[in-house]
Design a protein around this motif. Sequence first.
Motif, PDB file in Angstrom:
ATOM      1  N   VAL A 185      33.464  97.994  18.294  1.00 46.40           N
ATOM      2  CA  VAL A 185      33.706  99.309  18.775  1.00 46.40           C
ATOM      3  C   VAL A 185      32.677 100.142  17.416  1.00 46.40           C
ATOM      4  O   VAL A 185      31.998  99.627  16.686  1.00 46.40           O
ATOM      5  CB  VAL A 185      34.953  98.565  16.981  1.00 46.40           C
ATOM      6  N   LEU A 186      32.459 101.130  17.320  1.00 43.71           N
ATOM      7  CA  LEU A 186      31.767 102.128  16.914  1.00 43.71           C
ATOM      8  C   LEU A 186      32.245 102.377  15.917  1.00 43.71           C
ATOM      9  O   LEU A 186      33.562 102.649  15.421  1.00 43.71           O
ATOM     10  CB  LEU A 186      31.173 103.050  17.648  1.00 43.71           C
ATOM     11  N   THR A 187      31.466 103.002  14.693  1.00 41.52           N
ATOM     12  CA  THR A 187      31.544 103.191  13.075  1.00 41.52           C
ATOM     13  C   THR A 187      31.511 104.563  13.157  1.00 41.52           C
ATOM     14  O   THR A 187      31.593 105.290  14.691  1.00 41.52           O
ATOM     15  CB  THR A 187      30.552 102.433  11.983  1.00 41.52           C
ATOM     16  N   ALA A 188      32.100 105.052  12.253  1.00 44.87           N
ATOM     17  CA  ALA A 188      32.265 106.989  12.454  1.00 44.87           C
ATOM     18  C   ALA A 188      31.096 107.528  12.696  1.00 44.87           C
ATOM     19  O   ALA A 188      30.573 108.667  13.275  1.00 44.87           O
ATOM     20  CB  ALA A 188      32.781 107.200  11.131  1.00 44.87           C
ATOM     21  N   LYS A 189      29.655 107.110  11.508  1.00 46.26           N
ATOM     22  CA  LYS A 189      28.511 106.983  11.262  1.00 46.26           C
ATOM     23  C   LYS A 189      28.060 106.843  13.118  1.00 46.26           C
ATOM     24  O   LYS A 189      27.811 108.126  14.226  1.00 46.26           O
ATOM     25  CB  LYS A 189      27.405 106.826  11.218  1.00 46.26           C
ATOM     26  N   GLU A 190      28.266 105.860  13.913  1.00 42.84           N
ATOM     27  CA  GLU A 190      27.574 105.994  15.571  1.00 42.84           C
ATOM     28  C   GLU A 190      28.396 106.889  16.188  1.00 42.84           C
ATOM     29  O   GLU A 190      28.108 107.767  16.903  1.00 42.84           O
ATOM     30  CB  GLU A 190      28.493 104.345  15.600  1.00 42.84           C
ATOM     31  N   SER A 191      30.162 107.243  16.291  1.00 47.13           N
ATOM     32  CA  SER A 191      30.715 107.553  17.059  1.00 47.13           C
ATOM     33  C   SER A 191      29.786 109.287  16.816  1.00 47.13           C
ATOM     34  O   SER A 191      29.653 110.300  17.691  1.00 47.13           O
ATOM     35  CB  SER A 191      31.661 107.847  16.589  1.00 47.13           C
ATOM     36  N   LYS A 192      29.273 109.829  15.771  1.00 42.64           N
ATOM     37  CA  LYS A 192      28.996 111.313  15.441  1.00 42.64           C
ATOM     38  C   LYS A 192      27.556 111.294  16.099  1.00 42.64           C
ATOM     39  O   LYS A 192      27.320 112.284  16.425  1.00 42.64           O
ATOM     40  CB  LYS A 192      29.093 111.343  14.076  1.00 42.64           C
ATOM     41  N   GLU A 193      26.293 110.623  16.182  1.00 38.60           N
ATOM     42  CA  GLU A 193      25.342 109.694  16.779  1.00 38.60           C
ATOM     43  C   GLU A 193      25.632 111.012  17.580  1.00 38.60           C
ATOM     44  O   GLU A 193      24.831 111.403  18.131  1.00 38.60           O
ATOM     45  CB  GLU A 193      24.468 109.021  15.853  1.00 38.60           C
ATOM     46  N   ILE A 194      26.382 109.391  18.150  1.00 42.09           N
ATOM     47  CA  ILE A 194      26.373 109.882  19.653  1.00 42.09           C
ATOM     48  C   ILE A 194      27.053 110.850  20.429  1.00 42.09           C
ATOM     49  O   ILE A 194      26.280 112.009  21.428  1.00 42.09           O
ATOM     50  CB  ILE A 194      27.372 108.995  20.383  1.00 42.09           C
ATOM     51  N   CYS A 195      27.966 111.420  19.587  1.00 41.29           N
ATOM     52  CA  CYS A 195      28.582 112.825  19.224  1.00 41.29           C
ATOM     53  C   CYS A 195      27.249 114.116  19.804  1.00 41.29           C
ATOM     54  O   CYS A 195      27.687 114.997  20.021  1.00 41.29           O
ATOM     55  CB  CYS A 195      29.485 113.169  19.000  1.00 41.29           C
ATOM     56  N   ASP A 196      26.184 113.995  18.951  1.00 41.65           N
ATOM     57  CA  ASP A 196      25.219 114.766  18.618  1.00 41.65           C
ATOM     58  C   ASP A 196      24.601 114.794  19.851  1.00 41.65           C
ATOM     59  O   ASP A 196      24.321 116.299  19.668  1.00 41.65           O
ATOM     60  CB  ASP A 196      24.707 114.845  17.151  1.00 41.65           C
ATOM     61  N   VAL A 197      24.458 114.014  20.098  1.00 38.17           N
ATOM     62  CA  VAL A 197      23.386 114.439  21.778  1.00 38.17           C
ATOM     63  C   VAL A 197      24.197 114.865  22.435  1.00 38.17           C
ATOM     64  O   VAL A 197      23.619 115.689  23.512  1.00 38.17           O
ATOM     65  CB  VAL A 197      23.244 112.375  22.186  1.00 38.17           C
ATOM     66  N   GLU A 209      40.100 105.250  25.647  1.00 41.21           N
ATOM     67  CA  GLU A 209      40.414 104.661  24.640  1.00 41.21           C
ATOM     68  C   GLU A 209      41.592 104.142  24.640  1.00 41.21           C
ATOM     69  O   GLU A 209      42.191 103.808  23.836  1.00 41.21           O
ATOM     70  CB  GLU A 209      40.522 106.079  23.857  1.00 41.21           C
ATOM     71  N   ILE A 210      41.346 103.321  25.637  1.00 42.96           N
ATOM     72  CA  ILE A 210      42.559 102.560  26.441  1.00 42.96           C
ATOM     73  C   ILE A 210      43.052 101.242  24.951  1.00 42.96           C
ATOM     74  O   ILE A 210      44.400 100.712  24.870  1.00 42.96           O
ATOM     75  CB  ILE A 210      42.392 102.071  27.551  1.00 42.96           C
ATOM     76  N   TYR A 211      42.008 100.375  24.064  1.00 46.88           N
ATOM     77  CA  TYR A 211      41.820 100.114  23.397  1.00 46.88           C
ATOM     78  C   TYR A 211      42.120 100.400  22.161  1.00 46.88           C
ATOM     79  O   TYR A 211      42.347  99.124  21.622  1.00 46.88           O
ATOM     80  CB  TYR A 211      41.235  98.468  23.630  1.00 46.88           C
ATOM     81  N   ALA A 212      42.802 101.449  22.229  1.00 46.50           N
ATOM     82  CA  ALA A 212      42.530 101.963  20.599  1.00 46.50           C
ATOM     83  C   ALA A 212      43.129 101.270  19.268  1.00 46.50           C
ATOM     84  O   ALA A 212      42.816 101.174  18.818  1.00 46.50           O
ATOM     85  CB  ALA A 212      43.000 103.505  21.451  1.00 46.50           C
ATOM     86  N   GLU A 213      44.209 101.283  19.679  1.00 46.31           N
ATOM     87  CA  GLU A 213      45.736 100.250  19.071  1.00 46.31           C
ATOM     88  C   GLU A 213      45.052  98.549  19.011  1.00 46.31           C
ATOM     89  O   GLU A 213      45.113  98.179  17.748  1.00 46.31           O
ATOM     90  CB  GLU A 213      47.182 100.326  19.581  1.00 46.31           C
ATOM     91  N   LEU A 214      43.987  97.972  19.579  1.00 43.75           N
ATOM     92  CA  LEU A 214      43.510  96.401  19.326  1.00 43.75           C
ATOM     93  C   LEU A 214      42.311  97.081  17.983  1.00 43.75           C
ATOM     94  O   LEU A 214      41.059  96.464  19.287  1.00 43.75           O
ATOM     95  CB  LEU A 214      43.788  96.213  20.608  1.00 43.75           C
ATOM     96  N   SER A 215      42.002  97.789  17.470  1.00 41.22           N
ATOM     97  CA  SER A 215      41.065  97.681  16.836  1.00 41.22           C
ATOM     98  C   SER A 215      41.246  96.325  15.164  1.00 41.22           C
ATOM     99  O   SER A 215      42.547  97.095  14.686  1.00 41.22           O
ATOM    100  CB  SER A 215      40.577  98.893  16.153  1.00 41.22           C
ATOM    101  N   TYR A 216      40.556  95.829  14.926  1.00 49.22           N
ATOM    102  CA  TYR A 216      41.390  94.687  13.305  1.00 49.22           C
ATOM    103  C   TYR A 216      40.663  94.890  12.895  1.00 49.22           C
ATOM    104  O   TYR A 216      41.576  94.075  11.435  1.00 49.22           O
ATOM    105  CB  TYR A 216      40.519  92.951  14.709  1.00 49.22           C
ATOM    106  N   ASP A 217      39.022  95.228  12.312  1.00 46.02           N
ATOM    107  CA  ASP A 217      38.845  95.619  11.111  1.00 46.02           C
ATOM    108  C   ASP A 217      39.048  96.896  10.653  1.00 46.02           C
ATOM    109  O   ASP A 217      38.552  97.047   8.914  1.00 46.02           O
ATOM    110  CB  ASP A 217      37.579  94.738  10.984  1.00 46.02           C
ATOM    111  N   ALA A 218      38.793  97.523  11.191  1.00 42.91           N
ATOM    112  CA  ALA A 218      39.080  99.046  10.487  1.00 42.91           C
ATOM    113  C   ALA A 218      39.557  99.801  11.698  1.00 42.91           C
ATOM    114  O   ALA A 218      39.865 100.127  12.808  1.00 42.91           O
ATOM    115  CB  ALA A 218      37.115 100.113  10.533  1.00 42.91           C
ATOM    116  N   ALA A 219      40.438 101.151  11.300  1.00 44.91           N
ATOM    117  CA  ALA A 219      40.736 102.067  12.361  1.00 44.91           C
ATOM    118  C   ALA A 219      40.216 102.560  13.023  1.00 44.91           C
ATOM    119  O   ALA A 219      39.091 103.138  12.482  1.00 44.91           O
ATOM    120  CB  ALA A 219      41.129 103.481  11.251  1.00 44.91           C
TER     121      ALA A 219
END
Length: 395
Positions: A185-197, A209-219
Amino acid sequence: MTDSVSSLTSRLSTTVKSVPPSGIRKFFDLAANMEGVISLGVGEPDFSTPWAIREAGVSSLERGRTSYTANAGLYELREKIATYFERKYHVQYDPETEMIVTVGASEGLDLAIRSIVDPGDEVIIVEPNFVSYAPLVTLAGGKPIPVKTTLENRFVPLTEAIEQAITPKTKAVLTSFPNNPTGTVLTAKESKEICDVIKRNDLLLISDEIYAELSYDAAHTSMASVDGMRERTILISGLSKAFAMTGWRMGYVCAPSVITQAMLKIHQYAIMCAPSTAQYAALAGFNEGLVEVEEMVETYKQRRNFFVTSMREIGLDCHQPGGAFYAFPSIKKTGYGSEEFAQKLLEGEQVAVVPGHVFGEGGEGHIRCSYASSMKQLQTAVERIDRFVNRNSKS
């Protein structure tokens, strides 16, 4: 007979002949023909579809709701998905023009790729990845470009690696988080960095994002919710995994209307519409099934904790997956390649896993283990894997 087969084979599409069969199905089929096998191979919930969802499907049949729906799916269902997505992931989509109900997320992926890829276009795929990604790009006439990730970096793609893979032919980046097979699972920071590229290079993003609901430690952070990404993201999701509805084949795609309307053309000619019975069942899922989804997620989390801890105690390096229901332990210390390890484990201990190389070269040296099995089965599987590793390690 041989000549006849040879003649027919010569008439097949060269592209289709170049695509290998699924490595996942290979081991599933082998396990199906053996007695006493515990399968950790197929990514399917061991739960039954929640009763309210099944009841809604049966009711729709009893009421004679067996006609075609709109090509894009029941409008009421699209409205419900849009409301759910805005509330949970903070992204707004117009159910009229920016959403299609598909035959599973798999059809959504196929539609997304075929709607944007021309022959010769390149699509960057974060690897390890689900087995269909590269073949779907190839079948559309494109060229899949893998970007490998590593256990040492939690299987998170390095932005510089993505940047280096970009060429004038690059059309899009294809990602899946939470990831299959690694559970990353990506952190918000990691998602942003990839999206910036992606934004900096004016590319499209296909986000599975088929597994979006199956996130255990953070939204879960949807890639489409990152600033500036909604208008360049094709978001794929569905109900198969979180709602235990694999056989119902219920997926959906959200994207800007220019893209969804192009996808709808293919969908109209190839499929017409997703099955009406499954659509009415899916509507009940969003109305009445969310509590059971939460209960299933909590159970998966408990199984994850047990399985990952057990792999580490056995001596197999295994990162903590933040989502999906897969662990991806390294088997490099045993001295076996992933194919050989999986084959010998199946033959010697009757445990079926998927060799990591089927998810791309970056998966070599690992095996994918689904913990969507009962705790009793997981405990027995762990005992067998432990016995196998201790008896067969080459190191």
